[in-house]
Write a protein that holds these residues in place. Sequence first.
Motif, PDB file in Angstrom:
ATOM      1  N   ASN A 152       6.606 -11.515   2.912  1.00 32.04           N
ATOM      2  CA  ASN A 152       6.437 -11.875   1.497  1.00 32.04           C
ATOM      3  C   ASN A 152       6.040 -10.665   0.655  1.00 32.04           C
ATOM      4  O   ASN A 152       6.481 -10.520  -0.482  1.00 32.04           O
ATOM      5  CB  ASN A 152       5.398 -12.990   1.338  1.00 32.04           C
ATOM      6  N   HIS A 153       5.198  -9.800   1.218  1.00 32.09           N
ATOM      7  CA  HIS A 153       4.815  -8.577   0.501  1.00 32.09           C
ATOM      8  C   HIS A 153       6.059  -7.708   0.252  1.00 32.09           C
ATOM      9  O   HIS A 153       6.257  -7.183  -0.847  1.00 32.09           O
ATOM     10  CB  HIS A 153       3.753  -7.808   1.282  1.00 32.09           C
ATOM     11  N   GLY A 154       6.904  -7.585   1.279  1.00 31.11           N
ATOM     12  CA  GLY A 154       8.148  -6.819   1.120  1.00 31.11           C
ATOM     13  C   GLY A 154       9.020  -7.407   0.016  1.00 31.11           C
ATOM     14  O   GLY A 154       9.562  -6.679  -0.823  1.00 31.11           O
ATOM     15  N   LEU A 157      11.940  -2.821   2.399  1.00 30.19           N
ATOM     16  CA  LEU A 157      11.715  -2.187   3.707  1.00 30.19           C
ATOM     17  C   LEU A 157      10.578  -1.167   3.721  1.00 30.19           C
ATOM     18  O   LEU A 157      10.357  -0.501   4.731  1.00 30.19           O
ATOM     19  CB  LEU A 157      13.019  -1.511   4.165  1.00 30.19           C
ATOM     20  N   HIS A 158       9.822  -1.054   2.625  1.00 28.09           N
ATOM     21  CA  HIS A 158       8.860   0.058   2.545  1.00 28.09           C
ATOM     22  C   HIS A 158       7.764  -0.001   3.624  1.00 28.09           C
ATOM     23  O   HIS A 158       7.263   1.031   4.037  1.00 28.09           O
ATOM     24  CB  HIS A 158       8.234   0.148   1.139  1.00 28.09           C
ATOM     25  N   ASP A 159       7.421  -1.207   4.086  1.00 23.25           N
ATOM     26  CA  ASP A 159       6.397  -1.324   5.136  1.00 23.25           C
ATOM     27  C   ASP A 159       7.008  -1.727   6.482  1.00 23.25           C
ATOM     28  O   ASP A 159       6.326  -2.362   7.304  1.00 23.25           O
ATOM     29  CB  ASP A 159       5.330  -2.351   4.735  1.00 23.25           C
ATOM     30  N   LEU A 160       8.256  -1.363   6.687  1.00 20.69           N
ATOM     31  CA  LEU A 160       9.003  -1.786   7.881  1.00 20.69           C
ATOM     32  C   LEU A 160       8.227  -1.596   9.190  1.00 20.69           C
ATOM     33  O   LEU A 160       8.257  -2.443  10.075  1.00 20.69           O
ATOM     34  CB  LEU A 160      10.330  -0.999   7.958  1.00 20.69           C
ATOM     35  N   ILE A 196       3.523   0.492  -7.656  1.00 29.54           N
ATOM     36  CA  ILE A 196       3.541  -0.978  -7.659  1.00 29.54           C
ATOM     37  C   ILE A 196       3.251  -1.590  -6.275  1.00 29.54           C
ATOM     38  O   ILE A 196       2.983  -2.789  -6.189  1.00 29.54           O
ATOM     39  CB  ILE A 196       4.857  -1.539  -8.267  1.00 29.54           C
ATOM     40  N   ASP A 197       3.304  -0.803  -5.221  1.00 34.10           N
ATOM     41  CA  ASP A 197       2.975  -1.326  -3.892  1.00 34.10           C
ATOM     42  C   ASP A 197       1.562  -1.912  -3.879  1.00 34.10           C
ATOM     43  O   ASP A 197       1.343  -3.096  -3.584  1.00 34.10           O
ATOM     44  CB  ASP A 197       3.123  -0.191  -2.863  1.00 34.10           C
ATOM     45  N   GLU A 198       0.594  -1.090  -4.276  1.00 34.94           N
ATOM     46  CA  GLU A 198      -0.801  -1.557  -4.306  1.00 34.94           C
ATOM     47  C   GLU A 198      -0.984  -2.619  -5.389  1.00 34.94           C
ATOM     48  O   GLU A 198      -1.744  -3.570  -5.216  1.00 34.94           O
ATOM     49  CB  GLU A 198      -1.747  -0.375  -4.575  1.00 34.94           C
TER      50      GLU A 198
HETATM   51 FE   LIG Z   1       3.142  -2.180   0.968  1.00 38.22          FE
END
Ligand SMILES: [Fe+2]
Length: 182
Positions: free
Chosen positions: A21-23, A50-53, A107-109
């Motif tokens: 869900n975060h992805g 895919l940033h936290d793959l 925007i990730d955080e």
């Molecule tokens: Fe993240």
Amino acid sequence: MTRDEALTLLKKYNESEALINHGKAVEAVMKAFAKHYGEDEEYWGNVGLLHDLDYEKWPEQHCVKTEELLKEENVDDAFIRAICSHGWKICTDIEPKLQMEKVLYTIDELCGLINATALMRPTKMDGMTVKSLKKKFKASSFAAGVNREVIQEGAKLMNMDLPKIMEMSIKAMEEVASDIGL
Ligand SMILES: [Fe+2]
Ligand SMILES: [Fe+2]
């Protein structure tokens, strides 16, 4: 890489619904900014998705292991660099240079903060305002794991006011709320 291929790849290495869900949340916000800047929405979206793959299986090698996983998929270098750069000064020394990278870094955080804020509200994403998000941003004990400095530094890199970034991010997450458990 199509969106379907990106989602399949994310699910290949991640079982946690929260991480998936975060992805998807980061994807939605990346797409909104791609549209804003007239860039490729699917490409930016897939970078977000895919940033936290590598995070679920290799948290100690976050942003480093991803490079190896994506090389196996024949993903282009710009895509990999963008993903690695979201860990700048935390787990990599790759500085966000492209606008796509600066947005991801910021925007990730912020997505984490919006998610935590939504979970506290009976209506979740529905009706969330920038004002209420700003309050949560200032309350450092709330969602203490969210790095506010990264968000502020990212906004400077992006050259956009933080309230505007918040507004666009809330709107983008609101649009996919039912798909990200909010
Ligand atoms: Fe993240
Ligand atoms: Fe990350």
